[in-house]
Every structure is written in C-alpha cells, then in structure tokens.
Design a protein around this motif. Sequence first.
Motif, mmCIF file in Angstrom:
data_model
loop_
_atom_site.group_PDB
_atom_site.id
_atom_site.type_symbol
_atom_site.label_atom_id
_atom_site.label_comp_id
_atom_site.label_asym_id
_atom_site.label_seq_id
_atom_site.Cartn_x
_atom_site.Cartn_y
_atom_site.Cartn_z
ATOM 1 N N VAL A 139 2.697 7.751 12.129
ATOM 2 C CA VAL A 139 2.457 7.515 13.468
ATOM 3 C C VAL A 139 3.491 7.676 14.328
ATOM 4 O O VAL A 139 3.362 7.894 15.698
ATOM 5 C CB VAL A 139 1.752 6.202 13.778
ATOM 6 C CG1 VAL A 139 0.234 5.846 13.014
ATOM 7 C CG2 VAL A 139 2.614 4.813 13.213
ATOM 8 N N GLU B 111 3.612 10.975 16.239
ATOM 9 C CA GLU B 111 2.264 11.541 16.966
ATOM 10 C C GLU B 111 2.404 11.537 18.742
ATOM 11 O O GLU B 111 1.434 11.940 19.093
ATOM 12 C CB GLU B 111 0.965 10.493 16.507
ATOM 13 C CG GLU B 111 0.601 10.549 15.207
ATOM 14 C CD GLU B 111 -0.401 9.514 14.921
ATOM 15 O OE1 GLU B 111 -0.623 8.611 15.940
ATOM 16 O OE2 GLU B 111 -0.838 9.669 13.874
ATOM 17 N N GLN C 228 -0.791 1.504 -0.938
ATOM 18 C CA GLN C 228 -1.916 1.829 0.032
ATOM 19 C C GLN C 228 -3.163 1.821 -0.786
ATOM 20 O O GLN C 228 -3.210 1.821 -2.148
ATOM 21 C CB GLN C 228 -1.776 3.217 0.280
ATOM 22 C CG GLN C 228 -1.691 4.231 -0.669
ATOM 23 C CD GLN C 228 -1.442 5.947 -0.059
ATOM 24 O OE1 GLN C 228 -2.409 6.389 0.252
ATOM 25 N NE2 GLN C 228 -0.059 6.067 0.360
ATOM 26 N N PHE D 169 -1.580 1.214 6.527
ATOM 27 C CA PHE D 169 -1.711 2.695 6.415
ATOM 28 C C PHE D 169 -2.860 2.631 7.430
ATOM 29 O O PHE D 169 -4.158 2.132 7.006
ATOM 30 C CB PHE D 169 -1.802 3.330 5.172
ATOM 31 C CG PHE D 169 -0.703 3.326 4.377
ATOM 32 C CD1 PHE D 169 0.069 4.740 4.234
ATOM 33 C CD2 PHE D 169 -0.347 2.447 3.515
ATOM 34 C CE1 PHE D 169 1.160 4.720 3.534
ATOM 35 C CE2 PHE D 169 0.974 2.256 2.551
ATOM 36 C CZ PHE D 169 1.797 3.656 2.715
ATOM 37 N N TYR D 170 -2.864 3.566 8.235
ATOM 38 C CA TYR D 170 -4.103 3.527 9.140
ATOM 39 C C TYR D 170 -5.269 4.407 8.520
ATOM 40 O O TYR D 170 -6.375 3.963 8.647
ATOM 41 C CB TYR D 170 -3.703 4.605 10.599
ATOM 42 C CG TYR D 170 -2.969 3.576 11.468
ATOM 43 C CD1 TYR D 170 -3.683 2.813 12.531
ATOM 44 C CD2 TYR D 170 -1.766 3.749 11.766
ATOM 45 C CE1 TYR D 170 -2.848 1.998 13.321
ATOM 46 C CE2 TYR D 170 -0.838 3.050 12.644
ATOM 47 C CZ TYR D 170 -1.875 1.962 13.392
ATOM 48 O OH TYR D 170 -0.929 1.383 14.339
ATOM 49 N N ASP D 171 -4.941 5.275 7.681
ATOM 50 C CA ASP D 171 -6.061 6.122 7.102
ATOM 51 C C ASP D 171 -6.216 5.763 5.671
ATOM 52 O O ASP D 171 -7.282 5.860 4.979
ATOM 53 C CB ASP D 171 -5.531 7.409 7.268
ATOM 54 C CG ASP D 171 -5.462 8.212 8.687
ATOM 55 O OD1 ASP D 171 -6.032 7.484 9.528
ATOM 56 O OD2 ASP D 171 -4.679 9.051 8.916
ATOM 57 N N GLU D 172 -5.304 5.576 4.706
ATOM 58 C CA GLU D 172 -5.305 5.330 3.633
ATOM 59 C C GLU D 172 -5.885 3.957 3.098
ATOM 60 O O GLU D 172 -6.444 3.532 1.827
ATOM 61 C CB GLU D 172 -4.330 5.612 2.724
ATOM 62 C CG GLU D 172 -3.639 7.092 2.762
ATOM 63 C CD GLU D 172 -2.928 7.343 4.141
ATOM 64 O OE1 GLU D 172 -2.720 6.709 4.847
ATOM 65 O OE2 GLU D 172 -2.839 8.781 4.194
ATOM 66 N N ASP D 173 -5.558 2.697 3.829
ATOM 67 C CA ASP D 173 -6.002 1.507 3.368
ATOM 68 C C ASP D 173 -7.445 1.321 3.825
ATOM 69 O O ASP D 173 -7.848 2.007 4.807
ATOM 70 C CB ASP D 173 -5.165 0.462 4.266
ATOM 71 C CG ASP D 173 -3.917 0.368 3.719
ATOM 72 O OD1 ASP D 173 -3.695 0.952 2.798
ATOM 73 O OD2 ASP D 173 -2.990 -0.470 4.486
ATOM 74 N N THR D 174 -8.259 0.670 2.956
ATOM 75 C CA THR D 174 -9.636 0.351 3.098
ATOM 76 C C THR D 174 -9.992 -1.025 2.609
ATOM 77 O O THR D 174 -10.416 -1.717 1.470
ATOM 78 C CB THR D 174 -10.298 1.374 1.960
ATOM 79 O OG1 THR D 174 -9.955 0.986 0.668
ATOM 80 C CG2 THR D 174 -10.182 2.857 2.084
ATOM 81 N N TYR E 114 3.772 0.397 9.980
ATOM 82 C CA TYR E 114 2.521 0.857 10.196
ATOM 83 C C TYR E 114 2.940 2.818 10.132
ATOM 84 O O TYR E 114 3.818 3.159 10.771
ATOM 85 C CB TYR E 114 2.178 0.993 11.616
ATOM 86 C CG TYR E 114 1.252 -0.471 11.770
ATOM 87 C CD1 TYR E 114 0.184 -0.564 11.671
ATOM 88 C CD2 TYR E 114 2.219 -1.587 12.178
ATOM 89 C CE1 TYR E 114 -0.724 -1.814 11.757
ATOM 90 C CE2 TYR E 114 1.407 -2.847 12.277
ATOM 91 C CZ TYR E 114 0.115 -2.900 12.208
ATOM 92 O OH TYR E 114 -0.441 -4.115 12.346
#
Length: 601
Positions: free
Chosen positions: A368, A371, A548, A575-580, A600
């Motif tokens: 990030v 970005e 992650q 992780f914005y995209d990889e963590d669930t 982050y």
Amino acid sequence: MPAAPSAQPTRPRRRSLAGAGALVVATALVAACTGGGETEPTPTPTPVVLRSSVALPDAPTTVVPDGPAAEVALAVSGALFAQAPVAVLVADADPALVAPAATVAVALGGPVLVAGADGLADELDRLGTTDLVVLGDAADADLPDDVRTSPLDAAVVDADALADLGVVTGEAEEVAPDGLVAAVAALARPEPALLTAASDPEPTASASARATEEPGASAASGEPAGTDVSAEPSVLGASTTTVEPPQDAEAAALLVDSASDALDPAGTAVVAATARAAGVPVVDVPGGDPRATSATVERLDGVATVVAVGSTFGDPARLGPRVATAATGVQLPGGGQLVFTDHSGAPGVDRKRYVALYGTPGTPALGVLGEQDVPATIARAQQTAAQYDALTDDTVVPALEIIATVASAAPEPDSSYSRPRAIEDLRPLVEAAAEAGQYVVIDLQPGRTDFVTQAQQYADLLAYPHVGLALDPEWRLAPDQVHLRQIGSVGIDEVNATAAWLAEFTRDRHLPQKMFLLHQFSLRMITDRERLDTSHDELAVIIHADGQGSQPAKAGTWTTLHQGAPDVHWGWKNFYDEDTPMLDPAQTYQVQPVPDLVTYQ
C-alpha cells in the motif's frame, strides 16, 4: 577527581566539633586573667575574600558508584570542586537538614557534605575550607583544626538567620520528601529559594532529637542558632567578608536517577545541592538512560561532561556513548532517542508503538505504500496510525517500511536477483516522513548477495536519525536458488554481522537508537535464531511475523515464532488482500503479546 590546588597550605591537625567549645572557653579565661592594662585600640578588620572554584573531571563521563550518602557526597564534591573556602555540613541525610543546607550551599557556592564519612577532614583540607556551616548534631565530625564553624538550627531557619551568614534568599518554599530533589535542582543564584522540609507526621530519629532541643538552640552545640563553636569567630556575614561563588560550569551536568533505590531522595538532594552550588545543572534520568525521554535529551543538548550518580547508569563505557547521543539534541518521532522506551520501567518513561505502511514508491503491487504519491502516502500513514490512538495509552508513531532492494525474477547485472532502488528516488519520501514525525525502515530483499553489503549501500539513508533497517530472509537466496521457487533463508552469523555493522555505524555518528527488524514466518528462515545478538545498545531488535491467510493460521505462526525466541520486540502484519479476514485495529491489539509494530501490506 580534580587535584588539590598547588597553593593549598598545610593544615593543622584535626579536631571534632565536640572539643571546639572548650577551646573557646579557655581563650576567654586567658583574656579575663590578663585584663587591667590600658585599652588597646580596636584594630581595623582585614577584608576577607572566600572564593570557590570548579574543576570538572578530565574524562567526559564519570560514574560515582552506589554507597552511603556521606561517601557519595564526598565523591561528588571531589568531582566538581577545586576549592571551596565555604562548605556546608549536615549531620545526616535528613530532609529537614538537607533542604535548608541546599539553599545555603547554592548561595555561598560550596559543597554539601555529610558527617560520618571516612575522609571528611581530608576533603575539607583539599578544598581549603575555612568556614563551615553546620546543620544538625555533628559534634563527633572529624574536622581540620582551623575550620571556623557556624551552627544553623534547621528547626528555626528563616531569612533573618541566613542573613546573619551573608546568605540572601528568595521566596520560602516548603517541600515534601518526594519533591526535594526537583526543588534543589531548581535552586539558582543570586537568591535561591529558602527550602524547608514539609512536616513529617512520623519524624525520623534525628528529627525527633532536634525537637527535644531547647527552643532556639543549635543542634550542634546547644548554643543559640548561629553561635560560633570554633576556635575563631566565623567571618560569614561580616561586612568585610566577600563570598565569591564559582562561575557556572559550561556544558556539564550531574545525572541522578530519582527512581533508583541506591540513594533516598534526601541523599540524592545532597549531591544535587553540591552540583547547583558548582553551577552545574542537575538532570533526573529515570531508568538511567539519558536517551529515554524528550526531557533528558533536551536538558543534555550540547553537554560535554557529566558526573552520574549510581549504578543504574552503568559504567562510563556504556554511559558515555549514550550521553554523546543525547547531547546532539536530535529526537526520534514520538520523542526521545530510543525506538521503544518501555525497557526501563521507570516512571515518566512512556512506551511507544508503531503502525506502518509497507511497500516501495510507485509500485502498487508491492504494498500500500506504493499506491499513492509522497504527500498522500504521508497522510495515509498518519490516518492508519491514528486508528490505534484510542486503543492504548502508549504513543502510537506512524511509520513507513520502504523496500529499497526488490527481489527480481531474473538475474540483475550483478547476478544478485535483487534490484536496488536509487537512493535519490527514495530520499523525498524519507525526508517527508521526517518532517511529518514518522519513522522509516529500509527493507532489504538481497537475493544472492548478502545483507551487510546491501545495508552499506544505503548508508546515506541510514544516516538519517529516524531511519532503521529491516532484513527480509524470505528473499535471501543461496547461490543455486531462484525467487518463488524456494523460500529464502539466512544464517544467524550474517544477521549478527549486519547488526554489528549497523550498531557501529550508529554509535560512530552519535545517532539515536535504530530499529533492527527481522521478517519471519517460518523458523527455517533464520537458522540458529537462538544465537541472535541483542546486546547492541544502539539497536532495538524486533521480529516481525509475516504470515498471511486465515486468522487461525496466522495465530499459529505467531505462537510458533515465539517459541524459544530471544528477548526482542514483536511485529504483526495485516494483509489487505491475502488475510481472510484482515483484523481491524481493535482486533489487532487483542493479539497477545500486543504487537509493538503493526504493518499494513
């Protein structure tokens, strides 16, 4: 300690205060028996000048070891004064005695000493002391024969009593024991505050003894306060006496740790009074590390010589570099010069935590941080960290972790599989972070080269006070490995060598402590991790858990990494995209132990 002045005369042998009164009486009897002759003309009084001088230690750093208050007082006097014709003696380190004694000492420019110390008479000899103000029952004190003593009753001390000694004071101030050191440290000529100790509902033994004296009597002699008990009348307060305190010492400080148990507040106040009498500022250093707080760094800005009291400061070899760093006056984001300030546990030393954006400028795919442009990155880091402010009493510092060398899929010209970013490409973000009060970590993904080599290539950025270093072993390849086919790893010897280089680099430049961050999500990534060298005073070591995926998996990685870990700080990555799912700030601070750094990506 400074040597005695070369002009120091040989002093007669010693006496105790208990025998001084008999000498006065005998002198009076001789005078009475020889009367009857013609009246002699009154001689013209001889002007007397009592001039003190300061001589700081040759070494820039002196540490006075722990000991009884009387012994410590002697050592500090020896470290600061070359000569002191006027000194102050207290019977013991009792606040009721020390408070007014400090006022007298600062006004007259002489040290405060405590009765009962071995070597008291020798120190008075060395100082060339001719006049001694005495508070408390010091009748057994061993003194040189020709010292003139002036008893002062601490129970009834006031501006008039001090005026009789030639002491001019400012406003009267009653101080509690826990405020005594600060009050003494604030004393200043020409009119120091008249300090007295606040009433103690349970007086000490010495205070109780003074309370049984006749009103107005001196605790030292039984005579009215101010009556001389020495062989000759004191010259203090006479119209022909000039007292010349020393000039304030330049670029010097006395360091004390009021949180330490080595000396009680009154004992610490004794040495603080001696320092103020010498014109030396007193700096309270909670926990003994002068880099720890903004207040100590500000007070030590430009200081070249320190005398520190107590074992909490360590030896001169440890304290010296710390003072040299503090003397630069440079501070880290969040205040002070330590990355994390919770190690001392001392009052007044606040904890710091960090919340960072990860990535490299201009490359959104790597995190990030890349970005948006520089101003927007600074603003985003500030906004991200602000979400944590309400979740902790600690100071939350915004931070940036900038990838400086990027792992590459193909060999680079040097066959390293690591693409370096130009220093000038990264400098605008580094300098913008400094202006905004944000910390920066330079991250290395070295491929087939080593961490030491790459760290040295970014020395220009690491020379900034607010810039630390991160090693990412995932991207440290063996000679036959390629990124994304194998997970990299590093041996502990290379990690320790990098730490040693960075510590020396920091120490030689008197820079604030630096964050030294190790990324890890598998124990195999750092071999022999138990041998990690965490001894460098210039570095704050942190292991950053990079796992992650699902939260149960991340929690398992966190637990595994803590097993058998050295004593370090800890970081957690969201992780914005990889963590669930990705944890929100409140959930992140529910991780135990609470992460010192949250990143982050």
